[in-house]
Design an enzyme around this catalytic site. Sequence first.
Site, PDB file in Angstrom:
ATOM      1  N   HIS A   1      -6.621  -5.662   2.810  1.00  0.00           N
ATOM      2  CA  HIS A   1      -5.462  -5.040   3.453  1.00  0.00           C
ATOM      3  C   HIS A   1      -4.825  -6.063   4.386  1.00  0.00           C
ATOM      4  O   HIS A   1      -5.526  -6.712   5.173  1.00  0.00           O
ATOM      5  CB  HIS A   1      -5.897  -3.842   4.299  1.00  0.00           C
ATOM      6  CG  HIS A   1      -6.451  -2.695   3.523  1.00  0.00           C
ATOM      7  ND1 HIS A   1      -5.726  -1.552   3.275  1.00  0.00           N
ATOM      8  CD2 HIS A   1      -7.660  -2.503   2.935  1.00  0.00           C
ATOM      9  CE1 HIS A   1      -6.470  -0.701   2.584  1.00  0.00           C
ATOM     10  NE2 HIS A   1      -7.657  -1.248   2.361  1.00  0.00           N
TER      11      HIS A   1
ATOM     12  N   ASN B   1     -12.600  -3.274   2.930  1.00  0.00           N
ATOM     13  CA  ASN B   1     -13.628  -2.243   2.930  1.00  0.00           C
ATOM     14  C   ASN B   1     -14.518  -2.462   1.703  1.00  0.00           C
ATOM     15  O   ASN B   1     -14.006  -2.658   0.598  1.00  0.00           O
ATOM     16  CB  ASN B   1     -12.988  -0.851   2.864  1.00  0.00           C
ATOM     17  CG  ASN B   1     -12.054  -0.596   4.036  1.00  0.00           C
ATOM     18  OD1 ASN B   1     -12.326  -1.020   5.146  1.00  0.00           O
ATOM     19  ND2 ASN B   1     -10.947   0.078   3.793  1.00  0.00           N
TER      20      ASN B   1
ATOM     21  N   HIS C   1     -10.095  -5.618  -2.712  1.00  0.00           N
ATOM     22  CA  HIS C   1      -8.747  -5.799  -2.171  1.00  0.00           C
ATOM     23  C   HIS C   1      -8.816  -6.047  -0.676  1.00  0.00           C
ATOM     24  O   HIS C   1      -9.696  -5.532   0.007  1.00  0.00           O
ATOM     25  CB  HIS C   1      -7.868  -4.580  -2.462  1.00  0.00           C
ATOM     26  CG  HIS C   1      -8.465  -3.285  -2.003  1.00  0.00           C
ATOM     27  ND1 HIS C   1      -9.439  -2.628  -2.711  1.00  0.00           N
ATOM     28  CD2 HIS C   1      -8.237  -2.544  -0.895  1.00  0.00           C
ATOM     29  CE1 HIS C   1      -9.779  -1.522  -2.075  1.00  0.00           C
ATOM     30  NE2 HIS C   1      -9.078  -1.457  -0.953  1.00  0.00           N
TER      31      HIS C   1
ATOM     32  N   ASP D   1       0.864  -1.190   0.000  1.00  0.00           N
ATOM     33  CA  ASP D   1       0.000   0.000   0.000  1.00  0.00           C
ATOM     34  C   ASP D   1       0.893   1.230   0.000  1.00  0.00           C
ATOM     35  O   ASP D   1       1.880   1.312   0.745  1.00  0.00           O
ATOM     36  CB  ASP D   1      -0.905  -0.025   1.242  1.00  0.00           C
ATOM     37  CG  ASP D   1      -2.022   1.005   1.161  1.00  0.00           C
ATOM     38  OD1 ASP D   1      -1.714   2.213   1.006  1.00  0.00           O
ATOM     39  OD2 ASP D   1      -3.194   0.629   1.254  1.00  0.00           O
ATOM     40  N   ILE D   2       0.559   2.191  -0.857  1.00  0.00           N
ATOM     41  CA  ILE D   2       1.387   3.388  -1.030  1.00  0.00           C
ATOM     42  C   ILE D   2       1.343   4.290   0.210  1.00  0.00           C
ATOM     43  O   ILE D   2       2.219   5.128   0.411  1.00  0.00           O
ATOM     44  CB  ILE D   2       0.921   4.143  -2.298  1.00  0.00           C
ATOM     45  CG1 ILE D   2       2.031   5.003  -2.870  1.00  0.00           C
ATOM     46  CG2 ILE D   2      -0.342   4.939  -2.043  1.00  0.00           C
ATOM     47  CD1 ILE D   2       1.742   5.499  -4.283  1.00  0.00           C
TER      48      ILE D   2
ATOM     49  N   GLN E   1     -14.345   2.171   1.392  1.00  0.00           N
ATOM     50  CA  GLN E   1     -13.725   1.710   0.142  1.00  0.00           C
ATOM     51  C   GLN E   1     -13.512   2.893  -0.797  1.00  0.00           C
ATOM     52  O   GLN E   1     -14.475   3.567  -1.197  1.00  0.00           O
ATOM     53  CB  GLN E   1     -14.594   0.646  -0.558  1.00  0.00           C
ATOM     54  CG  GLN E   1     -13.934   0.080  -1.807  1.00  0.00           C
ATOM     55  CD  GLN E   1     -14.731  -1.048  -2.462  1.00  0.00           C
ATOM     56  OE1 GLN E   1     -15.903  -1.267  -2.158  1.00  0.00           O
ATOM     57  NE2 GLN E   1     -14.074  -1.771  -3.357  1.00  0.00           N
TER      58      GLN E   1
HETATM   59  P1  AMP Z   1      -9.614   1.314   0.438  1.00  0.00           P
HETATM   60  O1  AMP Z   1      -9.900   2.534   1.249  1.00  0.00           O
HETATM   61  O2  AMP Z   1      -9.876   0.048   1.199  1.00  0.00           O
HETATM   62  O3  AMP Z   1     -10.304   1.334  -0.908  1.00  0.00           O
HETATM   63  O4  AMP Z   1      -8.065   1.305   0.212  1.00  0.00           O
HETATM   64  C1  AMP Z   1      -7.425   1.700  -0.944  1.00  0.00           C
HETATM   65  C2  AMP Z   1      -5.965   1.685  -0.628  1.00  0.00           C
HETATM   66  O5  AMP Z   1      -5.251   1.768  -1.839  1.00  0.00           O
HETATM   67  C3  AMP Z   1      -5.496   2.844   0.263  1.00  0.00           C
HETATM   68  O6  AMP Z   1      -4.961   2.341   1.472  1.00  0.00           O
HETATM   69  C4  AMP Z   1      -4.438   3.538  -0.594  1.00  0.00           C
HETATM   70  O7  AMP Z   1      -3.335   3.993   0.157  1.00  0.00           O
HETATM   71  C5  AMP Z   1      -4.046   2.447  -1.579  1.00  0.00           C
HETATM   72  N1  AMP Z   1      -3.538   2.912  -2.867  1.00  0.00           N
HETATM   73  C6  AMP Z   1      -4.097   3.840  -3.686  1.00  0.00           C
HETATM   74  N2  AMP Z   1      -3.354   3.986  -4.788  1.00  0.00           N
HETATM   75  C7  AMP Z   1      -2.307   3.130  -4.682  1.00  0.00           C
HETATM   76  C8  AMP Z   1      -1.185   2.815  -5.504  1.00  0.00           C
HETATM   77  N3  AMP Z   1      -0.988   3.416  -6.683  1.00  0.00           N
HETATM   78  N4  AMP Z   1      -0.316   1.873  -5.063  1.00  0.00           N
HETATM   79  C9  AMP Z   1      -0.495   1.276  -3.879  1.00  0.00           C
HETATM   80  N5  AMP Z   1      -1.528   1.522  -3.064  1.00  0.00           N
HETATM   81  C10 AMP Z   1      -2.432   2.441  -3.451  1.00  0.00           C
END
Ligand code: AMP
Length: 138
Positions: A101, A86, A99, A30-31, A93
């Site tokens: 976590h 989420n 996805h 996760d970024i 989400q």
């Molecule tokens: P969610 O809130 O469960 O939809 O989580 C989406 C997750 O994706 C968040 O924790 C972001 O930090 C992560 N995210 C968004 N863009 C990227 C990316 N390019 N590479 C890695 N993680 C990402």
Amino acid sequence: MSTCIFCEIVRGAIPSATILTTPNTMAFLDISPVHPGHALIIPKAHHATLWDLPSDLGNELLEAMQTVAGAIRAAMNADGLNVMMNNYRAAGQLVDHAHFHLIPRYEGDGLQLWPQAAYPSPEAMQSAAASIRAALAR
Ligand code: AMP
Ligand code: ZN
């Protein structure tokens, strides 16, 4: 059609810190991690939520999740690990590609995932269970 950021990651159009790929899944960092090593595991195919996932992906997904989660625990010296998903905006989400976590946790890290409270009465708890059982029977 709007582009999906995780589909872009799967096809390599957006860089990612990839940890593991299997025929139908992919795990990458996760970024914006809760703790370093916080990873996401996704189906390579675009499915939006838990309920869109094909059930025959289950074994491969669970096995990949266990493998990656174990490696995160070992590499990050984690004391524990949360698996979190989420679904829909109300649940946080932000990316509409299903996805999970994988979040390494540490004794005393102070992270409070969510506040909990008792039901107002035992009847309220039984009523919630009855409503869910009725939904299962539909
Ligand atoms: P969610 O809130 O469960 O939809 O989580 C989406 C997750 O994706 C968040 O924790 C972001 O930090 C992560 N995210 C968004 N863009 C990227 C990316 N390019 N590479 C890695 N993680 C990402
Ligand atoms: Zn997608």
